[in-house]
Design a protein around this motif. Structure first.
Motif, PDB file in Angstrom:
ATOM      1  N   THR A 113       1.297   6.575  -6.821  1.00 25.73           N
ATOM      2  CA  THR A 113       0.117   7.305  -7.297  1.00 25.73           C
ATOM      3  C   THR A 113       0.195   8.786  -6.916  1.00 25.73           C
ATOM      4  OG1 THR A 113      -1.083   6.615  -5.322  1.00 25.73           O
ATOM      5  CG2 THR A 113      -1.453   5.325  -7.309  1.00 25.73           C
ATOM      6  N   THR A 114       0.732   9.076  -5.717  1.00 32.58           N
ATOM      7  CA  THR A 114       0.881  10.480  -5.327  1.00 32.58           C
ATOM      8  C   THR A 114       1.823  11.194  -6.290  1.00 32.58           C
ATOM      9  OG1 THR A 114       0.514   9.907  -3.025  1.00 32.58           O
ATOM     10  CG2 THR A 114       1.526  12.040  -3.452  1.00 32.58           C
ATOM     11  N   THR A 147       2.551   9.320   6.621  1.00 40.42           N
ATOM     12  CA  THR A 147       2.234   8.016   7.188  1.00 40.42           C
ATOM     13  C   THR A 147       2.886   7.822   8.549  1.00 40.42           C
ATOM     14  OG1 THR A 147       2.176   7.187   4.936  1.00 40.42           O
ATOM     15  CG2 THR A 147       2.174   5.547   6.691  1.00 40.42           C
ATOM     16  N   GLY A 185     -14.454   1.790  -7.441  1.00 42.30           N
ATOM     17  CA  GLY A 185     -14.074   0.559  -6.764  1.00 42.30           C
ATOM     18  C   GLY A 185     -12.574   0.346  -6.733  1.00 42.30           C
ATOM     19  N   THR A 186     -12.184  -0.872  -6.395  1.00 44.90           N
ATOM     20  CA  THR A 186     -10.768  -1.135  -6.163  1.00 44.90           C
ATOM     21  C   THR A 186     -10.276  -2.262  -7.052  1.00 44.90           C
ATOM     22  OG1 THR A 186     -11.355  -2.694  -4.431  1.00 44.90           O
ATOM     23  CG2 THR A 186     -10.908  -0.436  -3.766  1.00 44.90           C
ATOM     24  N   THR A 208     -14.044  15.467  -0.683  1.00 48.60           N
ATOM     25  CA  THR A 208     -12.848  14.753  -1.146  1.00 48.60           C
ATOM     26  C   THR A 208     -12.601  13.528  -0.277  1.00 48.60           C
ATOM     27  OG1 THR A 208     -11.527  16.307   0.131  1.00 48.60           O
ATOM     28  CG2 THR A 208     -11.657  16.693  -2.204  1.00 48.60           C
ATOM     29  N   ASP A 214       0.873   4.087  -2.655  1.00 55.15           N
ATOM     30  CA  ASP A 214       0.585   5.472  -2.256  1.00 55.15           C
ATOM     31  C   ASP A 214       1.618   6.407  -2.851  1.00 55.15           C
ATOM     32  OD1 ASP A 214      -1.599   4.809  -0.851  1.00 55.15           O
ATOM     33  OD2 ASP A 214      -0.763   5.100   1.147  1.00 55.15           O
ATOM     34  N   LYS A 240      -3.641   4.334   6.383  1.00 57.41           N
ATOM     35  CA  LYS A 240      -3.518   4.041   7.821  1.00 57.41           C
ATOM     36  C   LYS A 240      -4.808   3.442   8.362  1.00 57.41           C
ATOM     37  CE  LYS A 240      -0.335   7.390   9.727  1.00 57.41           C
ATOM     38  NZ  LYS A 240      -0.219   8.541  10.628  1.00 57.41           N
ATOM     39  N   ARG A 283      -6.967   5.808  -8.829  1.00 53.31           N
ATOM     40  CA  ARG A 283      -5.609   6.306  -8.587  1.00 53.31           C
ATOM     41  C   ARG A 283      -4.605   5.569  -9.465  1.00 53.31           C
ATOM     42  NH1 ARG A 283      -4.710   9.613  -4.115  1.00 53.31           N
ATOM     43  NH2 ARG A 283      -2.518   9.072  -4.076  1.00 53.31           N
ATOM     44  N   ALA A 332     -13.451   5.360  -3.138  1.00 51.98           N
ATOM     45  CA  ALA A 332     -12.565   4.875  -4.200  1.00 51.98           C
ATOM     46  C   ALA A 332     -11.592   3.834  -3.654  1.00 51.98           C
ATOM     47  CB  ALA A 332     -11.789   6.032  -4.819  1.00 51.98           C
ATOM     48  N   THR A 347       0.836  -1.205   0.000  1.00 51.41           N
ATOM     49  CA  THR A 347       0.000   0.000   0.000  1.00 51.41           C
ATOM     50  C   THR A 347       0.865   1.246   0.000  1.00 51.41           C
ATOM     51  OG1 THR A 347      -1.438  -1.275   1.423  1.00 51.41           O
ATOM     52  CG2 THR A 347      -2.008   1.015   1.089  1.00 51.41           C
ATOM     53  N   LYS A 377     -15.196  10.791  -1.161  1.00 49.89           N
ATOM     54  CA  LYS A 377     -14.933  10.189  -2.474  1.00 49.89           C
ATOM     55  C   LYS A 377     -13.726   9.269  -2.424  1.00 49.89           C
ATOM     56  CE  LYS A 377     -16.675  12.820  -6.153  1.00 49.89           C
ATOM     57  NZ  LYS A 377     -16.357  13.520  -7.369  1.00 49.89           N
ATOM     58  N   ASP A 382      -6.221  -4.427  -1.854  1.00 50.47           N
ATOM     59  CA  ASP A 382      -7.215  -3.680  -2.619  1.00 50.47           C
ATOM     60  C   ASP A 382      -6.762  -2.236  -2.736  1.00 50.47           C
ATOM     61  OD1 ASP A 382      -8.887  -5.749  -3.090  1.00 50.47           O
ATOM     62  OD2 ASP A 382     -10.020  -5.482  -1.235  1.00 50.47           O
ATOM     63  N   TYR A 383      -6.711  -1.723  -3.955  1.00 51.90           N
ATOM     64  CA  TYR A 383      -6.284  -0.334  -4.099  1.00 51.90           C
ATOM     65  C   TYR A 383      -7.206   0.392  -5.063  1.00 51.90           C
ATOM     66  CZ  TYR A 383      -3.046   3.466  -3.517  1.00 51.90           C
ATOM     67  OH  TYR A 383      -2.505   4.668  -3.172  1.00 51.90           O
ATOM     68  N   SER A 384      -7.424   1.679  -4.800  1.00 48.63           N
ATOM     69  CA  SER A 384      -8.329   2.486  -5.608  1.00 48.63           C
ATOM     70  C   SER A 384      -7.958   2.413  -7.088  1.00 48.63           C
ATOM     71  CB  SER A 384      -8.259   3.929  -5.109  1.00 48.63           C
ATOM     72  OG  SER A 384      -8.685   4.795  -6.131  1.00 48.63           O
ATOM     73  N   ILE A 409       0.015  11.941  -9.528  1.00 52.14           N
ATOM     74  CA  ILE A 409      -0.896  13.085  -9.443  1.00 52.14           C
ATOM     75  C   ILE A 409      -0.096  14.388  -9.452  1.00 52.14           C
ATOM     76  CG2 ILE A 409      -2.594  14.245  -7.982  1.00 52.14           C
ATOM     77  CD1 ILE A 409      -3.510  11.497  -7.065  1.00 52.14           C
ATOM     78  N   PRO A 419     -12.557  13.458 -10.193  1.00 51.54           N
ATOM     79  CA  PRO A 419     -13.249  12.312  -9.608  1.00 51.54           C
ATOM     80  C   PRO A 419     -12.757  11.971  -8.205  1.00 51.54           C
ATOM     81  CG  PRO A 419     -12.671  11.847 -11.879  1.00 51.54           C
ATOM     82  CD  PRO A 419     -11.971  13.119 -11.497  1.00 51.54           C
ATOM     83  N   LEU A 420     -11.565  12.442  -7.829  1.00 51.97           N
ATOM     84  CA  LEU A 420     -11.057  12.200  -6.477  1.00 51.97           C
ATOM     85  C   LEU A 420     -11.352  13.374  -5.559  1.00 51.97           C
ATOM     86  CD1 LEU A 420      -7.511  10.743  -7.137  1.00 51.97           C
ATOM     87  CD2 LEU A 420      -9.508   9.526  -6.282  1.00 51.97           C
ATOM     88  N   ALA A 421     -11.714  14.498  -6.136  1.00 51.85           N
ATOM     89  CA  ALA A 421     -11.861  15.696  -5.317  1.00 51.85           C
ATOM     90  C   ALA A 421     -13.203  16.351  -5.607  1.00 51.85           C
ATOM     91  CB  ALA A 421     -10.722  16.662  -5.606  1.00 51.85           C
TER      92      ALA A 421
END
Lengths: 278, 389
Positions: free
Chosen positions: A10-11, A249, A122-123, B234, A7, B213, A135, B241, A3, B237, A130-132, A14, A203-205
């Protein structure tokens, strides 16, 4: 662990999508487009309007590119062109432009938060995590944008002229390259890319008149330390975005929010010209 | 000679003014000051608050006003913050000379306005839910505090969903932190455990590390308290997601936002003192009157606007009980009266705060809110033990 890696990747994707347009303008024109955030907002509202007209969400980024690009080109003609010799004034002028655009958006759509449906929901299971899926899709989008842009720069006549202008504008003009036209197109493309970013992150915001603003400082810092090159920008996004995720994190998301700005400031102190021509 | 003449003119003028002044009160309206965030963070909800106040004033005026005097609204923009509130309160209290202030505002605006209200010695009815414990002899509150909003959700999750491990997520500001600090204490009081409490700055829009987390901690239930609007959207969503399907209590969502979010909002639990689905004749009459007065301009009535409507009626009742608008008498009466409104019977009888009936609702697939349970007369707790009533 997986994960965390996802993270970070994908970050970074973006951040790359959001700052690519700013980089294009900075690379060619050596000015900082502070209206970048507004073009992100324009892209988001374009996606909103497109979804209301029932256009498939896949087309939203393309429409956003057109709208953002045209408005950007118009802004170049009217505002930015006069200020090429005065980079500091250009910052102020584009900042003012962003206020105007923000108010026009507010007048047209109201202040309230609006929504655009996501093309995928979904994921996806990756190594049993499971990941978005959206993203993950953005990682693909980042590569597509980078690929298209590299092709444009290295595979077309326009790209050749652009590179000539980047390297030595006077010499390029001497060779008969219309640098005014190159600047116009570049600014349009930069704004178009910002609009794509807006359409992709909605779609994320949420969609609201100030949504672009929270991305501006991060994008600005990333472009500064990358020093104007696309691969370096990708690398800075991965390194600084990664550190941001790690700080969020393991320490606190509030500190994470500062990571990019602080590290970029330190990096620029050590290497004011950025890391592009290392 | 000249001196005598000008003196006599002056005296005559003074007599005229005195006569006018003594004749005026019967016709003079009672002025209600409404400082509200027409711009800034509250600008989304403020129009619905103003509409509520307008309806209440119109209804009361149509029935002959208060003690034979009409009511008049003075709306001022407080820009949702402290600096704007100082200007708005100053102009309402000292220039417009209002008789009372009734409004929903941010906590920053309320705190900035209170000293001005204290100097002007006017009653101030605050109609926004807030983090609690704001105390002044001039201040009355008819909306909920954490002690009233949080327990319904936590109790429901603990009893019906068998949740004992909670995860809390919020925006990094006074209301977000205040609500979650209370939630944490309450969860621990009923024997539950809080696995994590995470905050993102107000302007942050990427919740990814926090969501990771959350998934890593594997709690039984999630409770969030973000700033209204964008951060709330946000977060929701991105939770959806990321495939989070935990029981999800949202302390900051309202019906309008839930409706806008569409499918992503489905299943969210919320706790409020007002939802449009309250099945009472008073609420139905109120909704019909709002619809009739504002038609297509109507902003959906909500938990921030309905208390404004009721507060105008509360002020009317207090003035009638006090026999006039004298601030000291009205302030005393405000603790003693009760009004019947869309939210039921409201009395600001507990340390200037009001026991309220709270509704636990769940957002449905169509965006509507279904009331799952109601909790009658939830006590606001010890908000201002130093105030007498």
């Amino acid at each position: 662990m997986i994960t965390l890696v996802l993270d970070i990747v994908t970050t970074a994707a973006i951040l790359f999508i959001v700052s690519a347009g700013l980089l294009v303008v900075f690379g060619v024109m050596k000015i900082i487009n502070f209206a970048h955030a507004s073009f992100i907002t324009i892209g988001a509202y374009t996606a909103l309007v497109a979804s209301r007209f029932g256009l498939p969400p896949v087309l939203a980024p393309a429409v956003a590119f057109l709208v953002g690009g045209l408005i950007g080109a118009a802004a170049e003609r009217i505002v930015v062109r006069q200020l090429y010799g005065r980079p500091l004034d250009a910052i102020l002028a584009t900042w003012g432009l962003s206020i105007v655009i923000g108010q026009l958006v507010t007048l047209g759509f109201g202040r309230e938060v609006q929504f655009v449906p996501a093309p995928v929901s979904g994921t996806l299971a990756i190594f049993s995590e499971d990941y978005s899926s959206y993203r993950l899709l953005l990682v693909v989008a980042a590569f597509v944008i980078a690929g298209l842009f590299t092709m444009l720069l290295n595979g077309t006549r326009l790209g050749l002229s652009t590179r000539a202008v980047i390297m030595n504008e006077n010499l390029a003009q001497g060779l008969g390259i219309d640098s005014t036209r190159v600047r116009l197109i570049t600014f349009g493309i930069g704004c178009g890319l910002a609009a794509i970013a807006g359409a992709l992150i909605t779609p994320l915001a949420s969609v609201d008149p100030n949504m672009g603003l929270s991305w501006l400082i991060g994008a600005f810092m990333l472009v500064m330390i990358s020093g104007g090159s696309l691969p370096t920008l990708g690398l800075s996004c991965l390194v600084l975005g990664g550190l941001q995720v790690l700080a969020s994190t393991f320490i606190s998301p509030i500190l994470g929010g500062l990571t990019i700005a602080v590290l970029a400031a330190v990096a620029l102190r050590l290497r004011p010209e950025g890391f592009a021509r290392a | 000679m000249t001196l005598t003449r000008s003196l006599s003119t002056l005296l005559a003028a003074a007599a005229c003014t005195a006569f006018l002044a003594s004749a005026a009160p019967a016709a003079d309206p009672i002025k209600i000051g409404v400082p509200v965030g027409l711009s800034g963070a509250n600008s989304v909800v403020a129009p619905s608050v103003v509409q509520s106040a307008q309806l209440a004033v119109d209804e009361i005026n149509a029935k002959g006003g208060v003690l034979g005097r009409q009511l008049a609204l003075e709306v001022a923009d407080d820009a949702s913050g402290a600096a704007g509130a100082q200007k708005a309160f100053d102009s309402l209290v000292f220039q417009k000379k209002v008789d009372v202030l009734i409004s929903m505002e941010t906590s920053a605006a309320r705190n900035a306005g209170l000293p001005i209200v204290t100097r002007g010695k006017l009653p101030y009815i605050y109609t926004s839910f807030y983090e609690g414990k704001s105390c002044s002899p001039f201040l009355y509150v008819n909306a909920w505090v954490p002690e009233q909003q949080v327990p319904p959700i936590v109790d429901y999750f603990a009893k019906e969903k068998k949740a004992s491990k909670f995860f809390l997520i919020g925006s990094d500001y006074a209301f977000g932190r205040g609500m979650l600090a209370f939630t944490k204490a309450y969860v621990e009081k009923i024997g539950g455990k809080v696995l994590g409490e995470e905050y993102l700055p107000m302007d942050g829009s990427d919740w990814t590390p926090i969501i990771s987390k959350l998934k890593g901690a594997a709690p039984d239930a999630l409770i969030t308290s973000t700033a209204g609007g964008a951060p709330n959207v946000t977060l929701t969503k991105q939770l959806r997601a990321a495939g989070v399907t935990l029981p999800y209590g949202n302390l900051a969502v309202d019906e309008g936002t839930a409706k806008g979010m569409g499918a992503d909002a489905e299943g969210i639990y919320l706790s409020a003192s007002y939802v449009t689905g309250i099945d009472s004749p008073a609420n139905k009459a109120f909704l019909a009157a709002m619809q009739k007065k504002f038609g297509t301009e109507l902003k959906t009535p909500n938990d921030l606007s309905v208390p404004e409507y009721e507060a105008v009626y509360a002020y009317k009742a207090a003035v009638e009980k006090a026999g006039g608008t004298d601030a000291t008498k009205v302030l005393k009466a405000l603790a003693e009266i009760s009004v019947e409104g869309p939210r039921g019977k409201i009395a600001m009888s507990k340390q200037h705060h009001a026991p309220l009936t709270m509704y636990l609702g769940q957002v449905q697939a169509d965006g509507g809110v279904r009331v799952i349970k109601s909790f009658a007369n939830v006590d606001p707790g010890e908000q201002c033990p130093n105030l007498k009533n």
